[in-house]
Motif scaffolding. Structure first.
Motif, PDB file in Angstrom:
ATOM      1  N   TRP A  24       0.828  -1.210   0.000  1.00  0.00           N
ATOM      2  CA  TRP A  24       0.000   0.000   0.000  1.00  0.00           C
ATOM      3  C   TRP A  24       0.863   1.261   0.000  1.00  0.00           C
ATOM      4  O   TRP A  24       0.416   2.318  -0.473  1.00  0.00           O
ATOM      5  N   ALA A  25       2.092   1.216   0.507  1.00  0.00           N
ATOM      6  CA  ALA A  25       2.988   2.380   0.482  1.00  0.00           C
ATOM      7  C   ALA A  25       3.683   2.409  -0.869  1.00  0.00           C
ATOM      8  O   ALA A  25       4.836   1.990  -1.008  1.00  0.00           O
ATOM      9  N   SER A  26       2.991   2.889  -1.880  1.00  0.00           N
ATOM     10  CA  SER A  26       3.487   2.770  -3.245  1.00  0.00           C
ATOM     11  C   SER A  26       4.785   3.527  -3.477  1.00  0.00           C
ATOM     12  O   SER A  26       5.515   3.223  -4.417  1.00  0.00           O
ATOM     13  N   SER A  27       5.102   4.509  -2.640  1.00  0.00           N
ATOM     14  CA  SER A  27       6.350   5.238  -2.843  1.00  0.00           C
ATOM     15  C   SER A  27       7.547   4.293  -2.758  1.00  0.00           C
ATOM     16  O   SER A  27       8.508   4.428  -3.535  1.00  0.00           O
ATOM     17  N   ASP A  28       7.497   3.329  -1.842  1.00  0.00           N
ATOM     18  CA  ASP A  28       8.618   2.394  -1.701  1.00  0.00           C
ATOM     19  C   ASP A  28       8.667   1.396  -2.856  1.00  0.00           C
ATOM     20  O   ASP A  28       9.737   1.097  -3.392  1.00  0.00           O
ATOM     21  N   SER A  29       7.511   0.862  -3.234  1.00  0.00           N
ATOM     22  CA  SER A  29       7.520  -0.090  -4.345  1.00  0.00           C
ATOM     23  C   SER A  29       7.956   0.596  -5.643  1.00  0.00           C
ATOM     24  O   SER A  29       8.702   0.012  -6.440  1.00  0.00           O
ATOM     25  N   HIS A  30       7.549   1.844  -5.852  1.00  0.00           N
ATOM     26  CA  HIS A  30       7.958   2.557  -7.064  1.00  0.00           C
ATOM     27  C   HIS A  30       9.446   2.869  -7.029  1.00  0.00           C
ATOM     28  O   HIS A  30      10.110   2.897  -8.079  1.00  0.00           O
ATOM     29  N   GLN A  31       9.960   3.107  -5.837  1.00  0.00           N
ATOM     30  CA  GLN A  31      11.398   3.321  -5.706  1.00  0.00           C
ATOM     31  C   GLN A  31      12.172   2.073  -6.132  1.00  0.00           C
ATOM     32  O   GLN A  31      13.181   2.165  -6.853  1.00  0.00           O
ATOM     33  N   PHE A  32      11.692   0.908  -5.728  1.00  0.00           N
ATOM     34  CA  PHE A  32      12.362  -0.335  -6.131  1.00  0.00           C
ATOM     35  C   PHE A  32      12.259  -0.558  -7.634  1.00  0.00           C
ATOM     36  O   PHE A  32      13.234  -1.007  -8.265  1.00  0.00           O
ATOM     37  N   THR A  33      11.101  -0.281  -8.222  1.00  0.00           N
ATOM     38  CA  THR A  33      10.982  -0.468  -9.677  1.00  0.00           C
ATOM     39  C   THR A  33      11.968   0.431 -10.411  1.00  0.00           C
ATOM     40  O   THR A  33      12.544   0.029 -11.423  1.00  0.00           O
ATOM     41  N   ALA A  83       9.665  -7.559 -19.873  1.00  0.00           N
ATOM     42  CA  ALA A  83       8.302  -7.270 -19.413  1.00  0.00           C
ATOM     43  C   ALA A  83       8.184  -5.968 -18.638  1.00  0.00           C
ATOM     44  O   ALA A  83       7.077  -5.544 -18.330  1.00  0.00           O
ATOM     45  N   GLY A  84       9.310  -5.368 -18.269  1.00  0.00           N
ATOM     46  CA  GLY A  84       9.271  -4.093 -17.577  1.00  0.00           C
ATOM     47  C   GLY A  84       9.565  -4.224 -16.089  1.00  0.00           C
ATOM     48  O   GLY A  84       9.450  -5.305 -15.509  1.00  0.00           O
ATOM     49  N   PRO A  85       9.924  -3.103 -15.454  1.00  0.00           N
ATOM     50  CA  PRO A  85      10.335  -3.148 -14.048  1.00  0.00           C
ATOM     51  C   PRO A  85       9.209  -3.453 -13.077  1.00  0.00           C
ATOM     52  O   PRO A  85       9.467  -3.976 -11.995  1.00  0.00           O
ATOM     53  N   VAL A  86       7.968  -3.132 -13.426  1.00  0.00           N
ATOM     54  CA  VAL A  86       6.854  -3.425 -12.522  1.00  0.00           C
ATOM     55  C   VAL A  86       6.665  -4.938 -12.402  1.00  0.00           C
ATOM     56  O   VAL A  86       6.516  -5.478 -11.301  1.00  0.00           O
ATOM     57  N   VAL A  87       6.696  -5.626 -13.526  1.00  0.00           N
ATOM     58  CA  VAL A  87       6.582  -7.089 -13.497  1.00  0.00           C
ATOM     59  C   VAL A  87       7.764  -7.678 -12.737  1.00  0.00           C
ATOM     60  O   VAL A  87       7.597  -8.596 -11.912  1.00  0.00           O
ATOM     61  N   SER A 136       3.719  -5.955   3.203  1.00  0.00           N
ATOM     62  CA  SER A 136       2.538  -5.088   3.122  1.00  0.00           C
ATOM     63  C   SER A 136       2.875  -3.694   2.644  1.00  0.00           C
ATOM     64  O   SER A 136       1.996  -2.974   2.158  1.00  0.00           O
ATOM     65  N   VAL A 137       4.140  -3.276   2.781  1.00  0.00           N
ATOM     66  CA  VAL A 137       4.538  -1.944   2.322  1.00  0.00           C
ATOM     67  C   VAL A 137       5.502  -2.013   1.134  1.00  0.00           C
ATOM     68  O   VAL A 137       6.135  -1.019   0.777  1.00  0.00           O
ATOM     69  N   GLY A 138       5.640  -3.191   0.544  1.00  0.00           N
ATOM     70  CA  GLY A 138       6.435  -3.314  -0.677  1.00  0.00           C
ATOM     71  C   GLY A 138       7.928  -3.221  -0.475  1.00  0.00           C
ATOM     72  O   GLY A 138       8.656  -2.808  -1.385  1.00  0.00           O
ATOM     73  N   HIS A 139       8.430  -3.639   0.700  1.00  0.00           N
ATOM     74  CA  HIS A 139       9.866  -3.593   0.966  1.00  0.00           C
ATOM     75  C   HIS A 139      10.537  -4.830   0.388  1.00  0.00           C
ATOM     76  O   HIS A 139      10.737  -5.838   1.068  1.00  0.00           O
ATOM     77  N   LEU A 140      10.911  -4.755  -0.864  1.00  0.00           N
ATOM     78  CA  LEU A 140      11.512  -5.898  -1.561  1.00  0.00           C
ATOM     79  C   LEU A 140      12.758  -6.400  -0.853  1.00  0.00           C
ATOM     80  O   LEU A 140      12.983  -7.612  -0.744  1.00  0.00           O
ATOM     81  N   ASN A 141      13.576  -5.479  -0.349  1.00  0.00           N
ATOM     82  CA  ASN A 141      14.829  -5.878   0.286  1.00  0.00           C
ATOM     83  C   ASN A 141      14.631  -6.585   1.623  1.00  0.00           C
ATOM     84  O   ASN A 141      15.551  -7.215   2.137  1.00  0.00           O
TER      85      ASN A 141
END
Length: 560
Positions: A24-33, A83-87, A136-141
């Motif tokens: 839900w914290a898209s700023s972090d997931s977009h940072q990873f992409t 396929a792009g960074p989002v995928v 839940s907040v998109g922290h890939l690392n």
């Protein structure tokens, strides 16, 4: 098994792998992409994957103080390129717990002989409350938690057993440290603190063993350090002395402490919550950092394992290490239900240690989870070999309760739709030309929901341009700490208009943009924004251009 569990956890994103991101914290997931795309762009163009001017232009961005995840970026590069960074981001999120669980099963092979025991505990570790919180907040690392199992393997191999090949063990551990440096340096700091705690516990409990292992341990350490520094000399330079690093403390010492009540009361991300008083709603921090839940069932299992003789030579030191790490995870204060009860805690002693002082003590929760999972593995391993009596069924039932108590809530991991204006995917590279520096409106900010969307647009354009803004940790001229790109006079005018005020002189904004090297302004109209027409008028005044529609944006040229 782990893959099936992970697909179930991330099921909401499976139908939109290219149009939505986990967390839900898209700023972090977009940072990873952004960083996943940057790695592919850097490798294909010969640029530096760990330092870039594609954000915070012209001053640049030090990747080692951010989240470039080059190891994951390399693993997912074929997906990113096709396929792009989002995928690629979503696929990596799905695979994170799988890799963590497999690593746990492999690392504990000699400590826990039976595969079924390691598999149960590995699943418990891979989908523990810490991992669910950060998923839940998109922290890939922080869903790729392969490093704590590596620590278990090293302690078992180099300290608990006679190691006939210490140089090989050390070299492999050095390689593991290097890979973790390419995943997330803070987890490396977590591991360093944990190793110090393990060493102290073993020295106090089994000093003779430490004495016997010291010669081979020194050989392993030398081999480890040689391999690590050969592989990580440049990343360490960037981290310790490189340009663009933050020059003052990133966050207050009391900003990232675990709430002690979280040990007993789960966050809303846990499915089974026996909490009639609603204590879980009053925990410190947000649910994305409330990953320290242990729960009554697991606490009971640990207590029984300590008292009834289930391989206590393993369980007792592991439980002691976990207990010490729990205390350290509380940070500089003991906080219970968001209230400070004890003002000074042991973590305060580490605040002035370089790098370790910047570590968030709440992140120690993942090593605590690994310790608890190891105790569960020993419990299950012992249980499998016993006759099926009433006590056996009670012990098995306790395992079921432990697993159920850590199940994530059905909506624990949400997704965010990630629409990208067509201009960035269709026309940006052709229209802007090589070397373009673009100021977008809206600009990238650190706002948790949607703030970093412009970084996603830049990534989806294939890094077709640089930008003066960004969402990052760094510094700049006269600014020892930056958490986002500084606001220039043009963007200050946009902010003033959106706040119902008048912007400043357009010639001042134009002069600053040209000093920064900006060649174009791109305004992305926002539906229903009452200030949209005034922002366009302001942009015309600053650029001296009427602007031209390109796809679904308005482009203003500053090159003349």
């Amino acid at each position: 098994m782990y893959l099936g569990c992970s697909l179930a956890l991330y099921r909401r994103v499976l139908g939109g792998l290219s149009t939505s991101t986990v967390g839900w914290a898209s700023s972090d997931s977009h940072q990873f992409t952004w960083w996943l795309e940057w790695f592919v762009h850097a490798v294909s163009t010969g640029a530096n994957p760990l330092y870039t001017t594609y954000q915070h232009y012209p001053f640049g961005l030090n990747g080692m103080w951010n989240v470039p995840v080059p190891v994951l970026a390399a693993l997912t590069a074929p997906v990113t390129a096709t396929a792009g960074p989002v995928v690629a981001f979503n696929v990596a999120m799905v695979l994170g717990p799988v890799a963590s669980g497999v690593a746990f099963v492999a690392a504990t092979r000699r400590l826990v002989p039976r595969l079924i025991a390691r598999a149960v505990a590995g699943g418990l570790y891979a989908f523990c409350p810490f991992v669910i919180a950060h998923a839940s907040v998109g922290h890939l690392n922080l869903v790729w938690m392969v490093f704590p199992p590596l620590l278990i393997w090293f302690v078992d191999t180099a300290l608990l057993r006679h190691d006939p090949r210490p140089y090989l063990t050390g070299a492999l551990f050095g390689l593991g440290l290097a890979l973790q440096t390419g995943l997330y340096t803070q987890t490396l700091a977590v591991g360093a603190v944990s190793l110090l705690v393990v060493a102290a516990v073993l020295a106090l409990r089994r000093p003779a063993l430490v004495g016997r292992r010291l010669p081979t341990l020194l050989r392993s350490t030398v081999s480890c350090l040689v391999v690590y520094f050969v592989l990580c000399a440049y990343p360490l330079y960037l981290l310790l002395a490189g340009p663009g690093r933050p020059l003052e403390r990133i966050r207050p010492p009391d900003a990232t402490m675990a709430d002690a009540a979280n040990l007993l009361f789960p966050s809303p991300l846990t499915a089974v919550r026996v909490d009639p008083a609603g204590f879980g709603e009053r925990l410190a921090l947000h649910p994305g950092e409330q990953g320290g839940y242990v729960g009554p069932a697991l606490l009971l299992l640990v207590a029984l394992a300590l008292t009834i003789g289930v391989r206590r030579h393993v369980v007792r030191p592991v439980a002691l290490v976990a207990a010490i790490l729990v205390v350290l995870s509380f940070g500089v204060h003991l906080v219970v239900l968001n209230q400070v009860l004890v003002p000074v805690m042991p973590w305060r002693l580490l605040l002035d240690v370089p790098l370790l002082g910047e570590m968030e003590p709440v992140r120690l929760q993942i090593v605590i989870a690994a310790c608890l999972a190891l105790i569960v593995a020993v419990w299950v391993d012992d249980l499998v070999g016993r006759p099926r009596t009433v006590g056996w069924w009670a012990a098995a039932g306790l395992i079921v309760l432990v697993v159920v108590s850590w199940l994530p809530a059905p909506d624990a991991v949400r997704t965010v739709h990630t629409p990208v204006p067509a201009f960035f995917t269709r026309s940006a590279a052709q229209v802007l030309g090589p070397g373009a520096v673009v100021e977008t409106t809206p600009r990238a900010t650190g706002a948790w929901e949607g703030g970093a969307a412009p970084l996603l647009w830049q990534a989806e354009s294939g890094m077709a341009y640089r930008t003066t803004g960004g969402y990052f940790i760094g510094s700049g001229p006269g600014r020892p700490l930056l958490l986002a790109g500084p606001v220039n006079a043009y963007q200050a005018g946009v902010d003033a208009i959106e706040g119902g005020a008048e912007p400043g002189p357009p010639e001042v904004a134009r002069r600053e943009l040209r000093q920064l090297g900006v060649s174009a302004l791109v305004v992305v109209p926002r539906d229903g924004d009452p200030a949209a027409s005034r922002i366009l008028d302001w942009t015309r005044a600053v650029s001296g251009e009427s602007g031209r529609p390109v796809d679904d944006v308005v482009l203003f040229d500053l090159a003349r």
